[in-house]
Design an enzyme around this catalytic site. Structure first.
Site, PDB file in Angstrom:
ATOM      1  N   MET A 230      23.662  65.378  13.540  1.00  0.00           N
ATOM      2  CA  MET A 230      24.660  66.165  14.268  1.00  0.00           C
ATOM      3  C   MET A 230      25.897  66.345  13.381  1.00  0.00           C
ATOM      4  SD  MET A 230      24.251  65.204  18.257  1.00  0.00           S
ATOM      5  CE  MET A 230      25.231  63.726  18.258  1.00  0.00           C
ATOM      6  N   GLY A 231      25.717  66.155  12.074  1.00  0.00           N
ATOM      7  CA  GLY A 231      26.809  66.381  11.134  1.00  0.00           C
ATOM      8  C   GLY A 231      27.817  65.247  11.118  1.00  0.00           C
ATOM      9  N   PHE A 232      29.001  65.548  10.537  1.00  0.00           N
ATOM     10  CA  PHE A 232      30.024  64.544  10.266  1.00  0.00           C
ATOM     11  C   PHE A 232      29.367  63.365   9.545  1.00  0.00           C
ATOM     12  CE2 PHE A 232      34.044  62.294  10.872  1.00  0.00           C
ATOM     13  CZ  PHE A 232      34.886  63.350  10.564  1.00  0.00           C
TER      14      PHE A 232
ATOM     15  N   GLU B  21      27.296  57.523   5.116  1.00  0.00           N
ATOM     16  CA  GLU B  21      26.280  57.015   4.187  1.00  0.00           C
ATOM     17  C   GLU B  21      24.933  56.717   4.849  1.00  0.00           C
ATOM     18  OE1 GLU B  21      28.042  53.875   1.705  1.00  0.00           O
ATOM     19  OE2 GLU B  21      29.802  55.195   1.777  1.00  0.00           O
ATOM     20  N   GLY B  22      24.944  56.502   6.169  1.00  0.00           N
ATOM     21  CA  GLY B  22      23.676  56.302   6.876  1.00  0.00           C
ATOM     22  C   GLY B  22      22.809  57.554   6.749  1.00  0.00           C
ATOM     23  N   HIS B  23      23.413  58.724   7.012  1.00  0.00           N
ATOM     24  CA  HIS B  23      22.671  59.985   6.872  1.00  0.00           C
ATOM     25  C   HIS B  23      22.223  60.193   5.428  1.00  0.00           C
ATOM     26  CE1 HIS B  23      25.556  61.074  10.275  1.00  0.00           C
ATOM     27  NE2 HIS B  23      24.372  61.201  10.835  1.00  0.00           N
TER      28      HIS B  23
ATOM     29  N   SER C 200      28.950  55.067  11.624  1.00  0.00           N
ATOM     30  CA  SER C 200      28.702  55.995  12.719  1.00  0.00           C
ATOM     31  C   SER C 200      29.743  57.096  12.659  1.00  0.00           C
ATOM     32  CB  SER C 200      28.829  55.244  14.063  1.00  0.00           C
ATOM     33  OG  SER C 200      28.998  56.169  15.120  1.00  0.00           O
TER      34      SER C 200
ATOM     35  N   GLN D 130      17.757  53.329  11.998  1.00  0.00           N
ATOM     36  CA  GLN D 130      17.474  52.245  12.935  1.00  0.00           C
ATOM     37  C   GLN D 130      18.685  51.854  13.772  1.00  0.00           C
ATOM     38  OE1 GLN D 130      13.779  50.136  11.571  1.00  0.00           O
ATOM     39  NE2 GLN D 130      15.371  48.618  11.256  1.00  0.00           N
TER      40      GLN D 130
END
Ligand code: PAF
Length: 278
Positions: free
Chosen positions: A30-32, A35-37, A185, A148
């Protein structure tokens, strides 16, 4: 990197890519980006010829009193980050492009959505199933990547793919954390300075809970006390379940998961571990 905004442009690119014999990895977001993405993009890049990232704040998964309107958005920043991590195509459709008419068919998550966030956010996972089903069909991905940190979402999407024979596989990405343990997040930007200082206690509570489970003790009450003493947030839930079935009888792996509501941000976090310590 290509930026596509319409279904037709995406379909054309998918057709050409398949014709060339290239495999496609999909990272739905969903953008923004954080580093997780980006870690999911890197994983996807290593396992596929092409990587598509979708950026779409999906109204179908937000409740009437949730943060759809104020969900953080910054497409320009996202483009730079996505490209730097190796994304080949960003698919960033408008709401009208994604949902040109009211759906005549509804998808409903099963019992895995009756606990944790699903119990607190009615219809949320139905909205997630709606958008990922469309994305999976549009992108014709061989592999799709989910973090996760949203463990319940991941488990429900794995069920979708298994139950309805989607011709693809789901890959799990580890939760990426700040140095002090706070799970990355997009919603962390909502935290006040004081709340940001308290937020690492969520991970600490999970670690404490895990040690209690490994000793055969019930972690819920001590974790509740710990979070109440160390944060100003309101506990939405703390639950210990089987993963990925999300039933109360722990057979395989255990998930210890929590949600805490701060003034403007509701944070979730979890750890998944073998209850016997292996
Ligand atoms: O995890 C998210 O960001 C969203 O729920 C997803 C999977 C992109 C669907 O909108």
């Amino acid at each position: 990197m290509l930026i596509l905004q319409t279904v037709n442009e995406l379909k054309e690119w998918v057709r050409d890519t398949k014709k060339a014999g290239d495999s496609i990895g999909l990272v739905p977001t969903m953008g923004f980006l954080h580093e997780g993405h980006l870690s999911l993009v890197k994983k996807a890049k290593a396992e596929n010829d092409k990587v598509v990232m979708s950026i779409f704040v999906n109204p179908a998964q937000f409740g009437p009193n949730e943060d759809f309107d104020r969900y953080p958005r910054d497409l320009k920043r996202d483009q730079e980050l996505a490209e730097g991590a190796g994304t080949d195509v960003i698919f960033a459709p408008s709401v009208e492009e994604m949902y040109p008419r009211e759906s005549q068919i509804q998808l409903t998550a099963g019992a895995q959505a009756d606990v944790l966030c699903g119990a607190k956010r009615p219809g949320h996972f139905d909205g997630v199933l709606k958008v990922v089903t469309k994305l999976f069909h549009l992108v014709e991905a061989d592999l799709a990547y989910f973090g996760q940190k949203d463990a319940q979402q991941l488990a429900i999407i794995e069920s979708l793919v298994e139950d309805y024979n989607f011709p693809m596989a789901i890959r799990r990405g580890e939760t990426v954390r700040e140095a002090d343990g706070l799970a990355k997040s997009s919603r962390n930007v909502y935290l006040s300075g004081a709340e940001r200082n308290e937020a690492p206690h969520l991970k600490k509570a999970l670690e404490m809970g895990k040690e209690l489970v490994l000793k055969g003790q019930d972690p819920i009450e001590p974790m509740t006390k710990y979070l109440t003493n160390h944060t100003s947030g309101v506990i939405d839930y703390i639950e210990l379940l089987d993963y990925p079935t999300l039933t109360t009888t722990i057979r395989q792996n255990a998930i210890l998961a929590l949600a805490v509501k701060f003034e403007k941000a509701r944070l979730i976090d979890n750890i998944i571990f073998h209850p016997k310590g292996n």
